[in-house]
Motif scaffolding. Structure first.
Motif, PDB file in Angstrom:
ATOM      1  N   THR A 148      -3.127   6.180   5.761  1.00  0.00           N
ATOM      2  CA  THR A 148      -2.106   5.651   4.854  1.00  0.00           C
ATOM      3  C   THR A 148      -2.710   5.352   3.489  1.00  0.00           C
ATOM      4  N   LYS A 149      -4.021   5.051   3.476  1.00  0.00           N
ATOM      5  CA  LYS A 149      -4.755   4.871   2.226  1.00  0.00           C
ATOM      6  C   LYS A 149      -6.240   5.079   2.521  1.00  0.00           C
ATOM      7  N   GLN A 150      -6.996   5.480   1.488  1.00  0.00           N
ATOM      8  CA  GLN A 150      -8.418   5.729   1.705  1.00  0.00           C
ATOM      9  C   GLN A 150      -9.157   5.798   0.369  1.00  0.00           C
ATOM     10  N   ASN A 151     -10.468   5.665   0.477  1.00  0.00           N
ATOM     11  CA  ASN A 151     -11.357   5.897  -0.651  1.00  0.00           C
ATOM     12  C   ASN A 151     -12.620   6.552  -0.105  1.00  0.00           C
ATOM     13  N   GLU A 152     -13.679   6.601  -0.874  1.00  0.00           N
ATOM     14  CA  GLU A 152     -14.890   7.275  -0.438  1.00  0.00           C
ATOM     15  C   GLU A 152     -15.569   6.571   0.731  1.00  0.00           C
ATOM     16  N   LYS A 153     -15.343   5.268   0.887  1.00  0.00           N
ATOM     17  CA  LYS A 153     -16.045   4.493   1.906  1.00  0.00           C
ATOM     18  C   LYS A 153     -15.257   4.329   3.198  1.00  0.00           C
ATOM     19  N   GLU A 154     -13.935   4.208   3.089  1.00  0.00           N
ATOM     20  CA  GLU A 154     -13.150   3.895   4.271  1.00  0.00           C
ATOM     21  C   GLU A 154     -11.748   4.488   4.199  1.00  0.00           C
ATOM     22  N   ALA A 155     -11.088   4.521   5.358  1.00  0.00           N
ATOM     23  CA  ALA A 155      -9.702   4.984   5.449  1.00  0.00           C
ATOM     24  C   ALA A 155      -8.955   4.088   6.430  1.00  0.00           C
ATOM     25  N   TRP A 156      -7.670   3.883   6.160  1.00  0.00           N
ATOM     26  CA  TRP A 156      -6.830   3.047   7.010  1.00  0.00           C
ATOM     27  C   TRP A 156      -5.720   3.894   7.630  1.00  0.00           C
ATOM     28  N   TYR A 157      -5.481   3.678   8.919  1.00  0.00           N
ATOM     29  CA  TYR A 157      -4.483   4.432   9.671  1.00  0.00           C
ATOM     30  C   TYR A 157      -3.555   3.461  10.409  1.00  0.00           C
ATOM     31  N   LEU A 158      -2.344   3.951  10.713  1.00  0.00           N
ATOM     32  CA  LEU A 158      -1.511   3.235  11.670  1.00  0.00           C
ATOM     33  C   LEU A 158      -2.223   3.279  13.018  1.00  0.00           C
ATOM     34  N   ASN A 159      -2.025   2.263  13.816  1.00  0.00           N
ATOM     35  CA  ASN A 159      -2.663   2.193  15.131  1.00  0.00           C
ATOM     36  C   ASN A 159      -2.406   3.481  15.922  1.00  0.00           C
ATOM     37  N   PRO A 160      -3.446   4.264  16.255  1.00  0.00           N
ATOM     38  CA  PRO A 160      -3.235   5.520  16.980  1.00  0.00           C
ATOM     39  C   PRO A 160      -2.998   5.339  18.473  1.00  0.00           C
ATOM     40  N   PHE A 161      -3.158   4.110  18.965  1.00  0.00           N
ATOM     41  CA  PHE A 161      -3.029   3.870  20.403  1.00  0.00           C
ATOM     42  C   PHE A 161      -1.638   3.425  20.813  1.00  0.00           C
ATOM     43  N   ILE A 162      -0.973   2.672  19.951  1.00  0.00           N
ATOM     44  CA  ILE A 162       0.391   2.230  20.215  1.00  0.00           C
ATOM     45  C   ILE A 162       1.184   2.326  18.916  1.00  0.00           C
ATOM     46  N   TYR A 163       2.496   2.290  19.017  1.00  0.00           N
ATOM     47  CA  TYR A 163       3.345   2.409  17.835  1.00  0.00           C
ATOM     48  C   TYR A 163       3.350   1.097  17.066  1.00  0.00           C
ATOM     49  N   GLU A 164       2.896   1.126  15.815  1.00  0.00           N
ATOM     50  CA  GLU A 164       2.917  -0.020  14.918  1.00  0.00           C
ATOM     51  C   GLU A 164       3.355   0.435  13.532  1.00  0.00           C
ATOM     52  N   SER A 165       3.908  -0.486  12.776  1.00  0.00           N
ATOM     53  CA  SER A 165       4.414  -0.148  11.442  1.00  0.00           C
ATOM     54  C   SER A 165       3.407  -0.427  10.335  1.00  0.00           C
ATOM     55  N   LYS A 166       2.329  -1.162  10.647  1.00  0.00           N
ATOM     56  CA  LYS A 166       1.319  -1.490   9.638  1.00  0.00           C
ATOM     57  C   LYS A 166      -0.023  -0.887  10.015  1.00  0.00           C
ATOM     58  N   ALA A 167      -0.779  -0.485   9.006  1.00  0.00           N
ATOM     59  CA  ALA A 167      -2.093   0.117   9.243  1.00  0.00           C
ATOM     60  C   ALA A 167      -3.107  -0.955   9.623  1.00  0.00           C
ATOM     61  N   SER A 168      -3.606  -0.879  10.856  1.00  0.00           N
ATOM     62  CA  SER A 168      -4.594  -1.859  11.325  1.00  0.00           C
ATOM     63  C   SER A 168      -5.870  -1.183  11.819  1.00  0.00           C
ATOM     64  N   PHE A 169      -5.906   0.142  11.744  1.00  0.00           N
ATOM     65  CA  PHE A 169      -7.052   0.914  12.229  1.00  0.00           C
ATOM     66  C   PHE A 169      -7.905   1.336  11.030  1.00  0.00           C
ATOM     67  N   LYS A 170      -9.137   0.844  10.989  1.00  0.00           N
ATOM     68  CA  LYS A 170     -10.026   1.120   9.863  1.00  0.00           C
ATOM     69  C   LYS A 170     -11.117   2.099  10.278  1.00  0.00           C
ATOM     70  N   LEU A 171     -11.323   3.124   9.461  1.00  0.00           N
ATOM     71  CA  LEU A 171     -12.405   4.082   9.655  1.00  0.00           C
ATOM     72  C   LEU A 171     -13.477   3.856   8.593  1.00  0.00           C
ATOM     73  N   ASP A 172     -14.668   3.557   9.025  1.00  0.00           N
ATOM     74  CA  ASP A 172     -15.823   3.433   8.136  1.00  0.00           C
ATOM     75  C   ASP A 172     -16.432   4.828   7.999  1.00  0.00           C
ATOM     76  N   LYS A 173     -16.165   5.500   6.893  1.00  0.00           N
ATOM     77  CA  LYS A 173     -16.587   6.889   6.722  1.00  0.00           C
ATOM     78  C   LYS A 173     -18.104   7.043   6.703  1.00  0.00           C
ATOM     79  N   ARG A 174     -18.799   6.096   6.095  1.00  0.00           N
ATOM     80  CA  ARG A 174     -20.245   6.228   5.930  1.00  0.00           C
ATOM     81  C   ARG A 174     -20.983   6.112   7.262  1.00  0.00           C
ATOM     82  N   ASN A 175     -20.498   5.237   8.122  1.00  0.00           N
ATOM     83  CA  ASN A 175     -21.147   5.044   9.421  1.00  0.00           C
ATOM     84  C   ASN A 175     -20.435   5.764  10.559  1.00  0.00           C
ATOM     85  N   ASN A 176     -19.284   6.365  10.237  1.00  0.00           N
ATOM     86  CA  ASN A 176     -18.488   7.120  11.204  1.00  0.00           C
ATOM     87  C   ASN A 176     -18.143   6.275  12.436  1.00  0.00           C
ATOM     88  N   VAL A 177     -17.667   5.081  12.193  1.00  0.00           N
ATOM     89  CA  VAL A 177     -17.222   4.191  13.264  1.00  0.00           C
ATOM     90  C   VAL A 177     -15.843   3.647  12.901  1.00  0.00           C
TER      91      VAL A 177
END
Length: 316
Positions: free
Chosen positions: A23-52
């Motif tokens: 839903t939004k991202q930059n060079e360091k991180e990205a935010w997603y809607l919860n991929p495990f259950i249906y949610e309306s707000k982005a609570s899933f954070k991807l740390d691009k540099r550490n790939n976690v």
């Protein structure tokens, strides 16, 4: 593929292969809607540099293995078996389409009726005929710098599930899809209304191929992460039929739905020797006696579905 190799693949790519976009991202991180259950707000954070990843709504996180174990409710062995079947660029660079920029560019350029002969041939190879053409679109789109086209199947939120012989993915928002077949005169709350549930749209199209005169609704989950969304939608139906995949994820979905709707009918025994309904259809089409065998099975199923609702209806 081993654990080290799979964890080295960019999680951003794994999420994209499952149809999840930031839903939004930059060079360091990205935010997603919860991929495990249906949610309306982005609570899933991807740390691009550490790939976690870290899921703030549940306070958990981890690497690629941890993510897919939770996503598929699978063991490490099953996760690696699943990963072997994917075409991730870090493992097989020639088979994945990637953007050269840090911010992916996904754009739909055209939405047409199905016309492309290559796409028609692809459906034919999947055992599908002109019967299913009205249910899909021909989507032309851009990923990164690549111009592509694919068969498109629309969901409730205006997103698209996309398939061609070389690409499997989705664009825009992920959601379930519902098709209403031959029941224009029914209203949403009419008693006796029935629905058939599938994981993927190729299985739904396979059902239409085999039962073109079926009256009722078809629900396509499009992702097992939309299980809760699926169950919420099913609440309005007194009659539910399941045609889910014969694998770990499909078993998990089937068990969960049957727990919530005990009177739902599971039909996976019809294609017990196959991964899913589309594999079953293809095998019958490839068999010399396919039409006769298919008609026999469909007749039996039709008689079963037409039985009185007392077996399947939920008690009021």
């Amino acid at each position: 593929m081993n654990c080290k190799q799979f964890n080295a693949i960019k999680l951003e790519e794994v999420l994209l292969s499952l149809g999840h976009h930031p839903t939004k991202q930059n060079e360091k991180e990205a935010w997603y809607l919860n991929p495990f259950i249906y949610e309306s707000k982005a609570s899933f954070k991807l740390d691009k540099r550490n790939n976690v990843w870290y899921l703030h709504s549940e306070g958990i996180g981890g690497n690629n293995i941890d993510f897919i174990m939770k996503y598929l409710k699978a063991s490490v062995k099953e996760v690696l078996e699943w990963a072997e079947k994917q075409n991730f660029s870090s493992f097989q660079p020639q088979n994945i389409i990637r953007s050269k920029t840090s911010k992916p560019n996904y754009q739909i350029t055209e939405i047409n009726e199905l016309q492309n002969e290559n796409l028609k041939n692809y459906l034919h190879q999947r055992g599908l005929s002109t019967k299913v053409y009205p249910l899909v679109k021909e989507i032309h789109f851009i990923i990164g710098e690549k111009n592509l086209y694919a068969i498109g199947f629309e969901n409730f939120s205006g997103g698209w599930e996309l398939r061609n012989p070389f690409y499997k993915g989705s664009l825009l928002k992920k959601d379930i899809s519902v098709i209403k077949l031959n029941n224009e005169s029914q209203n949403q709350n009419e008693t006796g209304k029935r629905i058939v549930v599938f994981e993927g749209f190729m299985d739904a199209l396979s059902f239409v191929e085999m039962k073109p005169f079926f009256i009722g609704d078809l629900l396509v989950m499009n992702s097992i992460s939309l299980l809760n969304r699926t169950k919420e939608y099913l609440k309005i139906y007194p009659e539910i039929h399941l045609f889910l995949d014969n694998d770990k994820a499909g078993e998990t979905c089937k068990t969960s739905i049957l727990k919530s709707f005990p009177e739902a009918k599971n039909h996976s025994e019809i294609y017990a020797l196959h991964k899913d309904l589309n594999d079953y259809l293809k095998s019958k089409k490839e068999n010399k006696n396919s039409i006769e065998i298919s008609n026999s099975i469909l007749k039996t199923e039709e008689e079963e579905i037409k039985q009185t609702h007392q077996i399947y209806q939920r008690k009021r």
